[in-house]
Scaffold this active site. Structure first.
Site, PDB file in Angstrom:
ATOM      1  N   ASP A  68      38.513  32.979  19.429  1.00 15.60           N
ATOM      2  CA  ASP A  68      38.135  34.487  19.739  1.00 15.60           C
ATOM      3  C   ASP A  68      39.754  34.803  19.305  1.00 15.60           C
ATOM      4  O   ASP A  68      40.435  35.743  19.953  1.00 15.60           O
ATOM      5  CB  ASP A  68      38.158  34.701  21.111  1.00 15.60           C
ATOM      6  CG  ASP A  68      38.010  36.262  21.608  1.00 15.60           C
ATOM      7  OD1 ASP A  68      37.367  36.788  20.607  1.00 15.60           O
ATOM      8  OD2 ASP A  68      38.237  36.547  22.667  1.00 15.60           O
TER       9      ASP A  68
ATOM     10  N   SER B  48      45.475  44.812  32.525  1.00 13.13           N
ATOM     11  CA  SER B  48      43.992  44.822  33.458  1.00 13.13           C
ATOM     12  C   SER B  48      43.086  44.586  32.328  1.00 13.13           C
ATOM     13  O   SER B  48      43.172  45.081  31.013  1.00 13.13           O
ATOM     14  CB  SER B  48      43.850  46.116  34.289  1.00 13.13           C
ATOM     15  OG  SER B  48      43.546  47.217  33.540  1.00 13.13           O
TER      16      SER B  48
ATOM     17  N   PHE C 153      39.247  40.133  33.242  1.00  9.37           N
ATOM     18  CA  PHE C 153      39.488  39.034  34.183  1.00  9.37           C
ATOM     19  C   PHE C 153      40.287  39.627  35.513  1.00  9.37           C
ATOM     20  O   PHE C 153      40.079  38.669  36.538  1.00  9.37           O
ATOM     21  CB  PHE C 153      40.640  38.447  33.310  1.00  9.37           C
ATOM     22  CG  PHE C 153      41.598  39.002  33.067  1.00  9.37           C
ATOM     23  CD1 PHE C 153      42.821  38.959  33.872  1.00  9.37           C
ATOM     24  CD2 PHE C 153      41.784  39.869  31.565  1.00  9.37           C
ATOM     25  CE1 PHE C 153      43.904  39.847  33.448  1.00  9.37           C
ATOM     26  CE2 PHE C 153      42.837  40.438  31.418  1.00  9.37           C
ATOM     27  CZ  PHE C 153      43.976  40.597  32.218  1.00  9.37           C
TER      28      PHE C 153
ATOM     29  N   VAL D 176      43.765  41.527  36.674  1.00  6.93           N
ATOM     30  CA  VAL D 176      45.172  42.029  36.291  1.00  6.93           C
ATOM     31  C   VAL D 176      46.124  41.207  35.920  1.00  6.93           C
ATOM     32  O   VAL D 176      46.074  40.108  36.333  1.00  6.93           O
ATOM     33  CB  VAL D 176      45.571  42.874  37.604  1.00  6.93           C
ATOM     34  CG1 VAL D 176      44.719  44.035  38.026  1.00  6.93           C
ATOM     35  CG2 VAL D 176      46.305  42.262  38.733  1.00  6.93           C
ATOM     36  N   ALA D 177      47.150  41.496  35.398  1.00  7.83           N
ATOM     37  CA  ALA D 177      48.343  40.878  35.003  1.00  7.83           C
ATOM     38  C   ALA D 177      49.525  41.487  35.348  1.00  7.83           C
ATOM     39  O   ALA D 177      49.652  42.924  35.529  1.00  7.83           O
ATOM     40  CB  ALA D 177      48.473  40.685  33.417  1.00  7.83           C
TER      41      ALA D 177
ATOM     42  N   ILE E 189      51.260  44.814  34.262  1.00  3.50           N
ATOM     43  CA  ILE E 189      51.234  45.208  32.895  1.00  3.50           C
ATOM     44  C   ILE E 189      50.067  45.209  32.222  1.00  3.50           C
ATOM     45  O   ILE E 189      50.092  45.368  30.964  1.00  3.50           O
ATOM     46  CB  ILE E 189      52.288  44.072  32.240  1.00  3.50           C
ATOM     47  CG1 ILE E 189      51.927  42.560  32.617  1.00  3.50           C
ATOM     48  CG2 ILE E 189      53.633  44.209  32.627  1.00  3.50           C
ATOM     49  CD1 ILE E 189      52.433  41.519  32.061  1.00  3.50           C
TER      50      ILE E 189
END
Length: 362
Positions: free
Chosen positions: A142, A31, A34, A36-37, A29
């Site tokens: 942030d 990237s 960090f 990927v998710a 879902i």
């Protein structure tokens, strides 16, 4: 405001969790820097969860640890729920609530801008979540549209995410580093002063409100939106305007003017925002009782992962796998990475990468 160009999600050799594990893979879902998710399904509860994978080794730094520890302590309906961390053979996996509605940024890009009522609806939720963070002595540092997600309900609930730059006044010293994204950064941060993170968060909330109402960033030069030096100069001088053809109530304009104040000592605070006339209009009932808001999250069937367990997992994750070490050596030998900001003033105190992120703690 132009939609950001989303890079395609590159295939990556991440471990699909084994049959004996708690989660089943659904799809990729997202990237970013960090890693990927992935969207996963909890086998026990059948709930969809988001799992953020970060490569073991040097990427597991103090920002990752801070993100996990701070996020774990926050339990609020307007904050993405932290669930647990898992160590795989090659990655640290952070399991959290899945927000099916996507980023607030995408919703604004699709709409162009929001009506005043719709912007207030989301701003009220943002302030509710930020107020809770501050009550827990955590500053996000942030806050931006890309770090605010929405659930999939018809009247979407806003969810604050990404606590990688967050700072706890309980666990950490007064913020002194320059972090965040230029369009949202408060003047006192750019001046490299020791600053109150809570008041810096107020400024970022104001930028979010402005973008929802106007459909553009307040301090970007419309002719040169990617000129970060000019953006920074406009922030320092608090140079912004509201389009003449945009019909905003005097109360809304007044609130924005109280947020965009260079001197943080005279800037409106979160408690003052929550009692502001414009903010209180049509305030949903579930946002009126801040004490009740923090207790709406109850998961008796899933105890919170202990801090000791999390710290042990993070410690182990700092040790790179053999495969990752070999890949790092290959990349170092074969890639010549260009800095897109070479033309940025070499004597400037601020370092900005090509995505607009402030990348060095000063």
């Amino acid at each position: 405001m132009d939609p950001a160009t989303n890079s395609p999600i590159m295939p990556i050799d991440l471990p699909i969790m084994h049959d004996s594990d708690r989660y089943d893979f659904v799809k990729d879902i997202g990237s970013g820097n960090f890693g990927v998710a992935r969207l996963m399904t909890d086998r026990v509860t059948k709930e969809l969860v988001a799992v953020k994978y970060i490569e073991r080794g040097e990427k597991i730094d103090e920002n990752v640890q801070r993100e996990i520890i701070n996020h774990r302590s926050l339990r609020h309906p307007n904050i993405v729920r932290f669930k647990e961390v898992i160590l795989t053979p090659s990655h640290l996996a952070i399991v959290m609530e899945y927000a099916a509605g996507g980023e607030l940024y995408e919703r604004i890009c699709n709409a162009g801008r929001f009506s005043e009522d719709e912007a207030r609806f989301f701003f009220q939720q943002l302030i509710s979540g930020v107020s809770y963070c501050h009550a827990m002595q955590i500053c996000h540092r942030d806050l931006k549209l890309e770090n605010t997600l929405l659930d999939g309900s018809p009247a979407p609930r806003l969810k604050i995410c990404d606590f990688g730059y967050s700072k706890s006044s309980v666990l950490h010293s007064q913020p002194k580093s320059t972090v965040g994204t230029p369009a949202y950064i408060a003047p006192e941060i750019l001046l490299r002063q020791e600053y109150d993170g809570k008041l810096a968060d107020v400024w970022s909330c104001g930028v979010t409100l402005y973008v929802m109402l106007v459909g553009a960033y307040p301090f970007e030069d419309p002719q040169e939106p990617r000129d970060y030096r000019k953006t920074i100069q406009r922030i320092l001088s608090v140079t912004y305007s509201i389009p003449e053809d945009l019909h905003l109530s005097p109360e809304c304009r007044h609130l924005i003017s109280r947020i965009f104040v260079a001197d943080p000592a005279t800037r409106i605070t979160i408690p003052e925002i929550t009692s502001d006339k414009w903010f209180l209009k049509n305030l949903p009932g579930d946002l009126m009782d801040e004490n009740r808001m923090g207790s709406q999250f109850q998961e008796p069937e899933q105890p919170m992962q202990s801090l000791d367990t999390i710290m042990q997992i993070i410690s182990e994750a700092t040790i790179p796998t053999v495969r990752n070490r070999c890949l790092d050596d290959f990349m170092a030998d074969n890639l010549d990475l260009d800095d897109d900001m070479d033309d940025f003033d070499s004597e400037s105190e601020i370092d900005v990468d090509s995505s607009g992120e402030i990348v060095y703690a000063l």
